[in-house]
Design a protein around this motif. Structure first.
Motif, PDB file in Angstrom:
ATOM      1  N   UNK A  85       0.830  -1.203   0.000  1.00  0.00           N
ATOM      2  CA  UNK A  85       0.000   0.000   0.000  1.00  0.00           C
ATOM      3  C   UNK A  85       0.865   1.253   0.000  1.00  0.00           C
ATOM      4  N   UNK A  86       1.941   1.243   0.785  1.00  0.00           N
ATOM      5  CA  UNK A  86       2.833   2.403   0.875  1.00  0.00           C
ATOM      6  C   UNK A  86       3.524   2.676  -0.466  1.00  0.00           C
ATOM      7  N   UNK A  87       3.943   1.602  -1.160  1.00  0.00           N
ATOM      8  CA  UNK A  87       4.691   1.757  -2.410  1.00  0.00           C
ATOM      9  C   UNK A  87       3.793   1.709  -3.646  1.00  0.00           C
ATOM     10  N   UNK A  88       2.492   1.458  -3.413  1.00  0.00           N
ATOM     11  CA  UNK A  88       1.508   1.405  -4.509  1.00  0.00           C
ATOM     12  C   UNK A  88       1.864   0.328  -5.529  1.00  0.00           C
ATOM     13  N   UNK A  89       2.192  -0.856  -5.017  1.00  0.00           N
ATOM     14  CA  UNK A  89       2.457  -2.006  -5.873  1.00  0.00           C
ATOM     15  C   UNK A  89       1.648  -3.191  -5.355  1.00  0.00           C
ATOM     16  N   UNK A  90       1.627  -4.278  -6.102  1.00  0.00           N
ATOM     17  CA  UNK A  90       0.847  -5.441  -5.711  1.00  0.00           C
ATOM     18  C   UNK A  90       1.545  -6.231  -4.596  1.00  0.00           C
ATOM     19  N   UNK A  91       0.742  -6.917  -3.799  1.00  0.00           N
ATOM     20  CA  UNK A  91       1.282  -7.727  -2.697  1.00  0.00           C
ATOM     21  C   UNK A  91       2.293  -8.748  -3.196  1.00  0.00           C
ATOM     22  N   UNK A  92       1.978  -9.375  -4.323  1.00  0.00           N
ATOM     23  CA  UNK A  92       2.854 -10.431  -4.839  1.00  0.00           C
ATOM     24  C   UNK A  92       4.229  -9.876  -5.201  1.00  0.00           C
ATOM     25  N   UNK A  93       4.265  -8.620  -5.647  1.00  0.00           N
ATOM     26  CA  UNK A  93       5.558  -8.001  -5.983  1.00  0.00           C
ATOM     27  C   UNK A  93       6.394  -7.847  -4.713  1.00  0.00           C
ATOM     28  N   UNK A  94       5.763  -7.463  -3.625  1.00  0.00           N
ATOM     29  CA  UNK A  94       6.469  -7.317  -2.352  1.00  0.00           C
ATOM     30  C   UNK A  94       7.001  -8.674  -1.890  1.00  0.00           C
ATOM     31  N   UNK A  95       6.180  -9.707  -2.005  1.00  0.00           N
ATOM     32  CA  UNK A  95       6.593 -11.050  -1.581  1.00  0.00           C
ATOM     33  C   UNK A  95       7.801 -11.539  -2.368  1.00  0.00           C
ATOM     34  N   UNK A  96       7.797 -11.253  -3.673  1.00  0.00           N
ATOM     35  CA  UNK A  96       8.932 -11.666  -4.511  1.00  0.00           C
ATOM     36  C   UNK A  96      10.196 -10.920  -4.104  1.00  0.00           C
ATOM     37  N   UNK A  97      10.065  -9.614  -3.882  1.00  0.00           N
ATOM     38  CA  UNK A  97      11.218  -8.806  -3.481  1.00  0.00           C
ATOM     39  C   UNK A  97      11.768  -9.245  -2.127  1.00  0.00           C
ATOM     40  N   UNK A  98      10.891  -9.632  -1.217  1.00  0.00           N
ATOM     41  CA  UNK A  98      11.320 -10.022   0.128  1.00  0.00           C
ATOM     42  C   UNK A  98      12.140 -11.309   0.134  1.00  0.00           C
TER      43      UNK A  98
END
Length: 323
Positions: free
Chosen positions: A264-277
């Motif tokens: 929400x903070x970066x305005x991207x999809x959840x799945x993108x965050x999971x991949x980056x993590x």
């Protein structure tokens, strides 16, 4: 007849013009079909052409492309704009019955308060050509291949083609023509073979290769992209964006934010965050900053002509190391 045709997809504008031409002219040559484009022509020259009788023909069609005066954002520099717009207004009030004048504009907005718009709306036709929505793409692709190209296409091929054209109708038409020349029954494998992936997807794949220590695969993908005339400076910029995003994801995650909060903070999809993590404990924030510094330096060296752009970017891919 007077026409305004506008929209963001140029191929739709061309198809609408083609339909008008087919309806009005038995055949087309340089005397009964004349095309101009702004700013390469003055308005008064277009008006003069529209007033000329179609010698030897019953009807004539004139197309003026890129008619930017139809928008309310057009900036006119005093003393520099030599167009006589008053002559066009006069013509629109009393158009030549033997001539069709078509004004086109590549834009999703138009100034409906302008005299041009009001006069043409009153005396002619206005076509606003909307693009294909995400929900319509599957049906549009299927019907285009079956009805326009008379070619079969599999369902999974439609899905893959839709991903690769990235909602670009002009690109779709070009790729569809290429596929139809290749076979009369298009499969998933045909799409993968003949249609390139979007550039941003390829840059993301290079990014993944680097973080997975697959430098050889990153170099090979870059060499494949060279065949498609992709400039290294474009990939440098895209890679920098990926590493910046990675830094933000890791920083916010280590600050205690959950996946949904980071997305929400970066305005991207959840799945993108999971991949980056996944790379959170494989690369440090300091390493990311050092990588960004290297990319900025590489970008400067390429743009200033200090290095061979292809060789320099390939060396960056080869030397990249998380250890």
């Amino acid at each position: 007849m007077l026409y305004i045709i506008y929209g963001v997809q140029s191929v739709m504008i061309k198809n609408r013009i083609k339909k008008i031409v087919e309806e009005k002219l038995d055949f087309v040559d340089e005397l009964n079909y004349v095309k101009f484009s702004m700013p390469d022509v003055l308005i008064q020259d277009v008006v003069d052409e529209a007033n000329y009788l179609p010698l030897g023909y019953d009807h004539k069609i004139i197309v003026l492309e890129n008619a930017t005066f139809l928008t309310n954002t057009r900036k006119r520099n005093k003393g520099e704009d030599k167009n006589d717009y008053a002559s066009l207004i006069s013509y629109l009030k009393n158009p030549n019955e033997d001539t069709d004048l078509i004004l086109t504009l590549n834009s999703d907005t138009i100034d409906e308060k302008s005299d041009y718009y009001k006069l043409i709306k009153d005396k002619g036709k206005i076509f606003q050509l909307l693009g294909v929505s995400k929900e319509q793409w599957d049906t549009y692709i299927y019907r285009y291949f079956n009805e326009s190209l008379h070619v079969r296409i599999d369902k999974d091929a439609i899905t893959e083609l839709k991903e690769r054209i990235n909602d670009d109708l002009n690109l779709f038409v070009n790729e569809a023509a290429k596929l139809a020349l290749y076979t009369d029954h298009i499969t998933y494998e045909d799409v993968c073979l003949l249609v390139n992936k979007p550039l941003d997807e390829n840059s993301y794949q290079i990014f993944n290769y680097l973080l997975d220590n697959k430098n050889g695969e990153a170099v090979q993908l870059f060499r494949d992209l060279q065949v498609e005339s992709v400039e290294p400076v474009t990939l440098v910029s895209m890679l920098a964006n990926q590493f910046r995003l990675l830094y933000q994801v890791i920083f916010l995650s280590k600050s205690g934010m959950q996946v949904e909060e980071v997305a929400k903070e970066l305005k991207i999809k959840d799945v993108r965050v999971k991949i980056m993590k996944r790379y959170m404990y494989r690369i440090t924030l300091e390493q990311i900053l050092n990588t960004l510094d290297s990319l900025y330096e590489l970008d400067y060296n390429i743009k200033s002509g200090q290095v061979d752009r292809f060789l320099a970017f390939e060396l960056f891919l080869i030397k990249f190391n998380l250890n």
